[in-house]
Design an enzyme around this catalytic site. Structure first.
Site, PDB file in Angstrom:
ATOM      1  N   ARG A  15      11.958   0.062   6.150  1.00  0.00           N
ATOM      2  CA  ARG A  15      11.522  -0.465   4.861  1.00  0.00           C
ATOM      3  C   ARG A  15      12.275   0.228   3.729  1.00  0.00           C
ATOM      4  NH1 ARG A  15       4.905  -1.014   5.710  1.00  0.00           N
ATOM      5  NH2 ARG A  15       5.046  -2.189   7.664  1.00  0.00           N
ATOM      6  N   ARG A  17       5.960   8.467   3.449  1.00  0.00           N
ATOM      7  CA  ARG A  17       6.624   7.221   3.044  1.00  0.00           C
ATOM      8  C   ARG A  17       8.111   7.330   3.367  1.00  0.00           C
ATOM      9  NH1 ARG A  17       4.520   3.272  -0.191  1.00  0.00           N
ATOM     10  NH2 ARG A  17       2.820   4.672  -0.811  1.00  0.00           N
ATOM     11  N   GLU A  29      -3.966   6.321   4.047  1.00  0.00           N
ATOM     12  CA  GLU A  29      -3.825   5.159   4.925  1.00  0.00           C
ATOM     13  C   GLU A  29      -2.989   5.489   6.156  1.00  0.00           C
ATOM     14  OE1 GLU A  29      -1.428   0.976   5.238  1.00  0.00           O
ATOM     15  OE2 GLU A  29      -1.643   1.878   3.259  1.00  0.00           O
ATOM     16  N   SER A  50      -3.483  -0.592   8.823  1.00  0.00           N
ATOM     17  CA  SER A  50      -3.955  -1.734   8.060  1.00  0.00           C
ATOM     18  C   SER A  50      -4.172  -2.876   9.043  1.00  0.00           C
ATOM     19  CB  SER A  50      -2.910  -2.121   7.007  1.00  0.00           C
ATOM     20  OG  SER A  50      -3.462  -2.936   6.013  1.00  0.00           O
ATOM     21  N   ARG A  73       2.668   8.827  10.600  1.00  0.00           N
ATOM     22  CA  ARG A  73       1.511   9.265   9.812  1.00  0.00           C
ATOM     23  C   ARG A  73       0.442   9.886  10.704  1.00  0.00           C
ATOM     24  NH1 ARG A  73       0.477   5.381   4.549  1.00  0.00           N
ATOM     25  NH2 ARG A  73       2.639   5.346   3.832  1.00  0.00           N
TER      26      ARG A  73
END
Length: 432
Positions: free
Chosen positions: A268, A283, A355, A358, A396
Site C-alpha cells: 500500500r 503503517r 486496529e 477489519s 501488527r
C-alpha cells in the site's frame, strides 16, 4: 456498485443514505444521463418500429408487383443511423457506469451514524491489559535493542516505511502466520489458497480498489511481448484475489458458503497518511496479512459477519492479547462495506487500543461489479454477498506480541500457543 434501479426508483432515499457517509449525490448529473439514455433508446425504438413497418410495406408492394424503390431507399439509411445511436448509447452507459463506480456502498441500518473515528461504538472488550513493574518500551526500541528489527537496512534497500526482521523476530513473524492459517483451516472451515500478488485492473474494479483508490496502489508495467505496456498492480490485500475467484460465475446454491483464506504480502502506498505512524511497524508500505473471505447467500451474510469476526477474535484470545471490538460509524467505514467491525489490540507502549483487523460485510456491492451470482430457489441468478476480514494483520500482531510479552531485561516471551512453531523456544533475546 449500487443497484442502478435504486437510483431510478428512489433517488432521494439513495441520496439520504449516502449523506450519512458525508457523500453528496450529484442527482442532476444522474438525471441528465438518464434523460439522454431514455432519449436515445426511444429514438432507437421508433427507428426500429419504422423499419419494421416499411419492411412489411415493401413486402406487400412487391407481392402485388409494385415499385418499392422509395421505401427501399428510406430503409437503406436506417442502418447507419441505428449504428450511430448504438454508439451514443454505449457512451452514455459508460458514463452511467463511471458515475456508479464512484459511489460507495449504502450502510446497513445497524451501522452507527457518526462524523469520524471518534463516533465508532465499542461493542465489547476481551482480556485485561497487563501491568508492568518496569518502564514499558515500544516494539521499535525493543526490536532494535535486540538487533532483530532493522529499519536502517530496510530504508537503505527500499526507502521509508519498510522493515527488515532478523533471527527470532523473523521466525516469530512466520510462526504467527502459520498459527493463523492452521487455526482457520482446521477449525473454522476455510480453504487455504496461494494467490497471485500482481493483478490486472479488471480484478481491482471487482473489489472496488479501482478506479477510486488507484493512488493507494503500487503499479508495475508488464514487459515482454505478451501484454507489453499493460499496467498491473501489487495487491493491497488478498481479499482482492480471493473474492475475485467467483467473478463472472453463477454458482450452485449448495456451493455456498465458500470460505477462503490466504497468507500474502500486501502493498500500500499509504497515500494521504504522511506523518501518521511513521515510526515502527504500524503503517508500512509492505506487510503480511492472513485474510478471510466468505461468499454467502444474502440471507446469511449478517450471521456470517458475526461468525467471521469471531474467527479473527479467536487468534487474539489464544495469543492472550487484550482487545476490543468496535462498530465503525457511517463516516469511518470502508468504501465497499455496509457494516464493519474493527478489532483493536492493546499496545502497552501507546497505552491504547490500535486496529489489528477489519471485518466487513459488503453485501452485493462487490458482487454486482463482478457479476458473481448463484441460482436461487426459483432457479434464477441472484447476486451473492461477499465478506472479508483480516485474521490477522501479521505485522501488527507481531507488534502486539512484542509489547505485551516484553520482559524487564528486554527479551520477549513467546506466547504459549506459538511455542510449538518455534521448536519449543520460550523467549527471544539478543543473539549469542
Amino acid at each position: 456498485m449500487l443497484d442502478i434501479n435504486l437510483l431510478r426508483n428512489d433517488i432521494a432515499a439513495v441520496a439520504a443514505g449516502l449523506a450519512k457517509r458525508g457523500v453528496v449525490l450529484d442527482t442532476e448529473r444522474f438525471d441528465a444521463l438518464e434523460r439522454e439514455r431514455k432519449d436515445i433508446q426511444t429514438r432507437t425504438q421508433d427507428l426500429q418500429a419504422r423499419r419494421n413497418a416499411l419492411s412489411k410495406e415493401i413486402g406487400a408492394i412487391k407481392g402485388k408487383g409494385g415499385d418499392a424503390a422509395a421505401q427501399l431507399f428510406e430503409v437503406a439509411g436506417f442502418g447507419d443511423e441505428l449504428k450511430r445511436l448504438e454508439t451514443e448509447l454505449e457512451r452514455v452507459q459508460a458514463g452511467v457506469r463511471d458515475f456508479l463506480l464512484d459511489l460507495p456502498n449504502l450502510t446497513h441500518a445497524s451501522t452507527p451514524e457518526g462524523g469520524g473515528a471518534d463516533d465508532n461504538v465499542e461493542v465489547r472488550r476481551w482480556g485485561t491489559p497487563r501491568t508492568f513493574d518496569f518502564p514499558v518500551r515500544d516494539h521499535t526500541d525493543l526490536g532494535e535493542a535486540l538487533g532483530l528489527l532493522d529499519f536502517a537496512t530496510a530504508a537503505r534497500l527500499s526507502g521509508s516505511r519498510f522493515s527488515f526482521l532478523r533471527g527470532g523476530l523473523a521466525r516469530l513473524h512466520r510462526a504467527l502466520a502459520q498459527f493463523m492459517l492452521d487455526t482457520h483451516t482446521t477449525e473454522h472451515g476455510y480453504t487455504e489458497c496461494y494467490t497471485p500478488y500482481i493483478v490486472n485492473a479488471e480484478t481491482l474494479v471487482g473489489t472496488t480498489q479501482l478506479p477510486k483508490f488507484e493512488t493507494e496502489m503500487f503499479s508495475v508495467k508488464k514487459g515482454g511481448v505478451e501484454g507489453e505496456g499493460e499496467t498491473l498492480y501489487l495487491i493491497s490485500t488478498s481479499e482482492i484475489t480471493l473474492t475475485n475467484t467467483v467473478r463472472g460465475e453463477i454458482l450452485a446454491a449448495e456451493a455456498l458458503p465458500i470460505r477462503l483464506t490466504a497468507h500474502t504480502p500486501c502493498f500500500r502506498s499509504e497515500a494521504g497518511s504522511y506523518g501518521k505512524d511513521t515510526r515502527g511497524m504500524i503503517r508500512q508500505h509492505q506487510f503480511d496479512k492472513v485474510e478471510l473471505v466468505q461468499i454467502v447467500h444474502p440471507d446469511r451474510s449478517y450471521a456470517a459477519l458475526e461468525e467471521l469476526t469471531g474467527h479473527a477474535e479467536t487468534i487474539l484470545q489464544r495469543l492472550e492479547i487484550p482487545y476490543r471490538v468496535m462498530a465503525l460509524c457511517t463516516r469511518d467505514i470502508g468504501f465497499a462495506s455496509a457494516k464493519t467491525y474493527d478489532l483493536e489490540a492493546w499496545l502497552p507502549a501507546q497505552n491504547t487500543y490500535r486496529e489489528i483487523s477489519s471485518c466487513s460485510n459488503c453485501e452485493a456491492f462487490q458482487a454486482r461489479r463482478m457479476q458473481a451470482r448463484f441460482r436461487n430457489a426459483q432457479g434464477k441468478p441472484e447476486l451473492v454477498h461477499t465478506l472479508n476480514g483480516s485474521a490477522l494483520a501479521v505485522g501488527r500482531t507481531l507488534v502486539a506480541v512484542i509489547e505485551n510479552y516484553q520482559r524487564a531485561d528486554g527479551s520477549i516471551e513467546v506466547p504459549r500457543v506459538l511455542r510449538p512453531y518455534l521448536g519449543g523456544v520460550e523467549s527471544i533475546g539478543r543473539p549469542a
